[in-house]
Motif scaffolding. Structure first.
Motif, mmCIF file in Angstrom:
data_model
loop_
_atom_site.group_PDB
_atom_site.id
_atom_site.type_symbol
_atom_site.label_atom_id
_atom_site.label_comp_id
_atom_site.label_asym_id
_atom_site.label_seq_id
_atom_site.Cartn_x
_atom_site.Cartn_y
_atom_site.Cartn_z
ATOM 1 N N ALA A 22 116.368 149.121 16.597
ATOM 2 C CA ALA A 22 115.021 149.233 16.038
ATOM 3 C C ALA A 22 115.094 149.537 14.549
ATOM 4 N N GLN A 23 116.008 150.429 14.152
ATOM 5 C CA GLN A 23 116.143 150.776 12.738
ATOM 6 C C GLN A 23 116.615 149.578 11.930
ATOM 7 N N LYS A 24 117.540 148.801 12.467
ATOM 8 C CA LYS A 24 118.008 147.596 11.765
ATOM 9 C C LYS A 24 116.853 146.607 11.561
ATOM 10 N N ARG A 25 116.009 146.468 12.566
ATOM 11 C CA ARG A 25 114.858 145.560 12.448
ATOM 12 C C ARG A 25 113.885 146.065 11.387
ATOM 13 N N VAL A 30 111.487 145.629 5.837
ATOM 14 C CA VAL A 30 111.211 146.271 4.546
ATOM 15 C C VAL A 30 111.981 145.574 3.435
ATOM 16 N N ASP A 31 113.246 145.257 3.668
ATOM 17 C CA ASP A 31 114.044 144.564 2.652
ATOM 18 C C ASP A 31 113.446 143.194 2.317
ATOM 19 N N GLU A 32 112.950 142.494 3.337
ATOM 20 C CA GLU A 32 112.336 141.177 3.097
ATOM 21 C C GLU A 32 111.059 141.307 2.267
ATOM 22 N N GLU A 63 102.845 144.812 -7.464
ATOM 23 C CA GLU A 63 103.469 145.913 -8.222
ATOM 24 C C GLU A 63 103.870 147.041 -7.290
ATOM 25 N N ILE A 64 102.993 147.370 -6.352
ATOM 26 C CA ILE A 64 103.283 148.443 -5.392
ATOM 27 C C ILE A 64 104.488 148.054 -4.529
ATOM 28 N N LEU A 65 104.490 146.814 -4.063
ATOM 29 C CA LEU A 65 105.548 146.363 -3.152
ATOM 30 C C LEU A 65 106.892 146.154 -3.840
ATOM 31 N N LYS A 66 106.891 145.816 -5.121
ATOM 32 C CA LYS A 66 108.145 145.562 -5.845
ATOM 33 C C LYS A 66 108.982 146.818 -6.022
ATOM 34 N N ASN A 67 108.316 147.915 -6.325
ATOM 35 C CA ASN A 67 109.043 149.124 -6.679
ATOM 36 C C ASN A 67 108.289 150.353 -6.179
ATOM 37 N N PRO A 68 108.208 150.542 -4.869
ATOM 38 C CA PRO A 68 107.444 151.672 -4.337
ATOM 39 C C PRO A 68 108.142 153.002 -4.599
#
Length: 155
Positions: A22-25, A30-32, A63-68
């Motif tokens: 679950a953590q890997k998913r 999030v990385d995507e 902007e929020i998603l690029k660098n939260p």
């Protein structure tokens, strides 16, 4: 004889627990989202327009998603992700068919919108309320059906 519980797993034979899978998913989603935002490829859900973005510009959500400053996962049934930057958040679908698509945004860079005005008073066009870490983890963010579920910080 090699100990299968120490070191790496060069053959990929190690079994992962349900929690590790679950953590890997979660990490992958999030990385995507972060990578797409960096590349200017924000995926918005079809309903992410008008009042659902609470007056946020098309530039602010990426902007929020690029660098939260922080990323949270909702403890509600949906498991959505909340990306917080300064006093704003962008909400993104969690695991499932719509995973990684932006849903909405809240915070001082936008307006209250209908749900914020209903929960906090005032007019939908009034400036949005700042969203803090405490607001996210304590479930104090108003939504259409009541407050969003509390979130747990994952990054």
């Amino acid at each position: 004889m090699d100990n299968p519980h120490s070191g790496g797993d060069p053959l990929g034979l190690m079994m992962y627990t349900k929690e590790e899978k679950a953590q890997k998913r979660i990490d992958k989603i999030v990385d995507e989202v972060l990578a797409r935002a960096q590349n200017g490829e924000l995926k918005k859900h079809a309903d992410c327009h008008g009042d659902t973005t609470h007056g946020f510009t098309d530039e602010r959500v990426p902007e929020i998603l690029k660098n939260p400053d922080a990323v949270y996962q909702s403890q509600g049934q949906s498991g959505n992700f909340l990306f917080r930057k300064d006093n704003d958040i962008a909400v993104v679908y969690g695991p499932g068919a719509k995973q990684g698509q932006a849903i909405t945004a809240y915070g001082e860079s936008g307006i209250k919108g209908d749900s914020g005005a209903k929960a906090l008073g005032g007019n939908p066009s009034d400036p949005g309320k700042p969203v803090t870490h405490e607001d996210v983890v304590e479930g104090r963010i108003p939504g259409k059906l009541g407050n969003l579920a509390p979130g747990v910080q994952i990054r």
